[in-house]
Enzyme design. Structure first.
Site, PDB file in Angstrom:
ATOM      1  N   THR A   1     -21.799 -84.977 -65.514  1.00 13.23           N
ATOM      2  CA  THR A   1     -21.661 -84.528 -66.839  1.00 13.23           C
ATOM      3  C   THR A   1     -22.870 -84.056 -67.631  1.00 13.23           C
ATOM      4  O   THR A   1     -22.534 -83.177 -68.256  1.00 13.23           O
ATOM      5  CB  THR A   1     -20.790 -85.746 -67.499  1.00 13.23           C
TER       6      THR A   1
ATOM      7  N   ASP B   1     -19.333 -82.685 -59.242  1.00 16.83           N
ATOM      8  CA  ASP B   1     -18.925 -83.732 -59.963  1.00 16.83           C
ATOM      9  C   ASP B   1     -19.049 -84.946 -59.036  1.00 16.83           C
ATOM     10  O   ASP B   1     -18.608 -84.568 -57.705  1.00 16.83           O
ATOM     11  CB  ASP B   1     -17.346 -83.373 -60.375  1.00 16.83           C
ATOM     12  N   SER B   2     -19.313 -86.005 -59.304  1.00 10.51           N
ATOM     13  CA  SER B   2     -19.805 -86.928 -58.109  1.00 10.51           C
ATOM     14  C   SER B   2     -18.559 -87.405 -57.531  1.00 10.51           C
ATOM     15  O   SER B   2     -18.930 -88.024 -56.604  1.00 10.51           O
ATOM     16  CB  SER B   2     -20.721 -88.262 -58.783  1.00 10.51           C
ATOM     17  N   SER B   3     -17.419 -87.116 -57.921  1.00 11.32           N
ATOM     18  CA  SER B   3     -16.217 -87.584 -57.573  1.00 11.32           C
ATOM     19  C   SER B   3     -16.333 -86.664 -56.214  1.00 11.32           C
ATOM     20  O   SER B   3     -15.302 -87.183 -55.065  1.00 11.32           O
ATOM     21  CB  SER B   3     -15.042 -87.284 -58.232  1.00 11.32           C
TER      22      SER B   3
ATOM     23  N   ASP C   1     -19.479 -91.208 -61.856  1.00  6.68           N
ATOM     24  CA  ASP C   1     -18.294 -91.563 -61.116  1.00  6.68           C
ATOM     25  C   ASP C   1     -18.642 -92.539 -59.994  1.00  6.68           C
ATOM     26  O   ASP C   1     -18.114 -93.729 -59.576  1.00  6.68           O
ATOM     27  CB  ASP C   1     -17.252 -90.596 -60.961  1.00  6.68           C
TER      28      ASP C   1
ATOM     29  N   THR D   1     -15.279-110.291 -53.364  1.00  9.81           N
ATOM     30  CA  THR D   1     -14.404-110.640 -54.234  1.00  9.81           C
ATOM     31  C   THR D   1     -13.842-109.509 -55.214  1.00  9.81           C
ATOM     32  O   THR D   1     -14.875-108.465 -55.378  1.00  9.81           O
ATOM     33  CB  THR D   1     -14.923-111.803 -55.187  1.00  9.81           C
ATOM     34  N   GLN D   2     -12.777-109.433 -55.450  1.00  5.33           N
ATOM     35  CA  GLN D   2     -12.015-108.149 -56.281  1.00  5.33           C
ATOM     36  C   GLN D   2     -12.611-108.739 -57.756  1.00  5.33           C
ATOM     37  O   GLN D   2     -12.149-107.994 -58.685  1.00  5.33           O
ATOM     38  CB  GLN D   2     -10.830-108.025 -56.087  1.00  5.33           C
ATOM     39  N   CYS D   3     -12.804-109.957 -57.949  1.00  2.00           N
ATOM     40  CA  CYS D   3     -13.344-110.071 -59.392  1.00  2.00           C
ATOM     41  C   CYS D   3     -14.469-109.329 -59.627  1.00  2.00           C
ATOM     42  O   CYS D   3     -15.432-109.174 -58.690  1.00  2.00           O
ATOM     43  CB  CYS D   3     -13.782-111.762 -59.426  1.00  2.00           C
TER      44      CYS D   3
HETATM   45  N1  ASP Z   1     -16.786 -86.913 -63.473  1.00  2.00           N
HETATM   46  C1  ASP Z   1     -18.239 -86.902 -63.847  1.00  2.00           C
HETATM   47  C2  ASP Z   1     -19.197 -87.272 -62.306  1.00  2.00           C
HETATM   48  O1  ASP Z   1     -19.066 -88.360 -61.870  1.00  2.00           O
HETATM   49  C3  ASP Z   1     -18.480 -88.165 -64.796  1.00  2.00           C
HETATM   50  C4  ASP Z   1     -19.776 -88.272 -65.230  1.00  2.00           C
HETATM   51  O2  ASP Z   1     -20.565 -87.616 -64.807  1.00  2.00           O
HETATM   52  O3  ASP Z   1     -20.211 -88.977 -66.243  1.00  2.00           O
HETATM   53  O4  ASP Z   1     -19.891 -86.193 -62.072  1.00  2.00           O
END
Ligand code: ASP
Length: 356
Positions: A15, A60-62, A97, A278-280
């Protein structure tokens, strides 16, 4: 004489440097460099010299994969002690992300670090009037300029977190990251304060060692009431080599679901490393606490103790890439390699969960 430190910035995307488009925010070429060049604060006294290597494509890191972790780690290795300029520190500009995954992966891939590798990003881009990008970038560069924290860290919103302990905890707050099971290495208010007692130091007699990862097939499953054993047994098939099992509470699973436990037993016997986290949000796995947890240990599931899911997954990638025996991978998964889990000597003694 120019006594400013030199910082290498690996700008991978995220971002921070994005622009508004009809489809939403997207990375834009040269945009971040231009914005930073036009802001005098980035050249002010106390700031280091910096060189920005803009990745192509900016992501975008996704959209990141382990191939990108390798690209970043090799970039740092190549500029660590070679090249025309001697760099004192490395900053990785990254989307939030999957930042915790990249920071964990880099922690494992770069052993015996003697220089800081600070990963940062923002929730709102630098081009917008109200943003967190400006302070995150300036503070990250200032930390690099003023001190040497020789670890892979996440710097975000006033906190310097160990990279392999960080997790994205808030989708839309400036405080996007938490380190649920380990205190911050540093806090930034009017001063930058580092808790040096927590900072890991390299062995001065050894150099930094870069270790790549291959792409073993691994997975994670989050248990939920009613999970069908067939889902689990379908996942526990070749070519799977490792599984992070996100369990209830202190590491519990529905032990009365015999088919599920049998699927896990068979998965373990076929050589798949199954790790219990753990998912906690915080706390540690204790497979001795309940019958529902010890049942997992009996079918060969190993404890991930207080590792984040991100750390457990990237550690699996790392260890399964080393050519070790399954037994060695299982052993090292439960050992503290980079500060990603609390070592046995520092764990609270296991006492009965209920008073006797
Ligand atoms: N979708 C963006 C990413 O991970 C979100 C961010 O950078 O905050 O690249």
């Amino acid at each position: 004489m120019n006594s400013r430190k030199n910082v290498y910035i690996a700008y991978t995307g995220g971002t921070v440097g994005m622009k508004e488009t009809p489809d939403g925010l997207q990375p834009a070429r040269d945009h971040l460099q231009q914005l930073m060049d036009n802001m005098p604060e980035f050249r002010a006294e106390g700031m280091p010299n910096y060189f920005i290597h803009e990745y192509d494509p900016l992501l975008d890191s996704s959209n990141m994969t382990p191939n990108e972790w390798i690209k970043i780690a090799e970039d740092i290795r190549d500029h660590y002690s070679n090249g025309e300029r001697q760099y004192d520190a490395f900053v990785v500009i990254h989307g939030t992300d999957t930042m915790a995954f990249t920071a964990s992966a880099l922690s494992f891939m770069l052993e015996n670090l003697g220089k800081p590798v600070l990963v940062t990003g923002a929730q709102i881009p630098l081009c917008q009037p109200r943003n967190d990008a400006r302070m995150n970038l300036i503070t990250t560069l200032q930390i690099c300029s003023e001190m040497t924290v020789p670890e892979v860290c996440v710097y975000f919103n006033g906190e310097l977190l160990r990279g392999c302990r960080a997790t994205k905890a808030h989708a839309d707050q400036f405080k996007a990251f938490e380190s649920p099971n380990f205190p911050p290495l540093g806090r930034v208010g009017t001063c930058i304060k580092i808790n040096w007692a927590l900072v890991r130091q390299p062995d001065p007699h050894k150099s930094m060692l870069y270790m790549t990862i291959h792409h073993p097939v691994i997975a994670s499953i989050r248990l939920f009431p009613g999970i069908d054993s067939k889902v689990v047994s379908h996942i526990l098939q070749p070519p799977l080599r490792g599984l992070v099992l996100e369990t209830f509470g202190v590491g519990n699973a529905p032990s009365s679901n015999r088919a599920l436990m049998e699927a896990l037993r068979q998965g373990n016997e076929s050589g798949i490393v199954i790790v219990n986290v753990t998912q906690c949000f915080s706390g540690t796995v204790n497979q001795d606490g309940y019958e529902t947890g010890s049942g997992l240990a009996k079918v060969g599931v190993i404890s991930g103790y207080d590792m984040t899911c991100e750390a457990a997954l990237t550690k699996l990638y790392f260890l399964l890439s080393r050519g070790f025996s399954i037994e060695k991978v299982k052993h090292l998964m439960q050992e503290n390699l980079r500060g990603e889990l609390t070592p046995e000597s520092e764990r609270a003694p296991i006492s009965p969960l209920l008073p006797i």
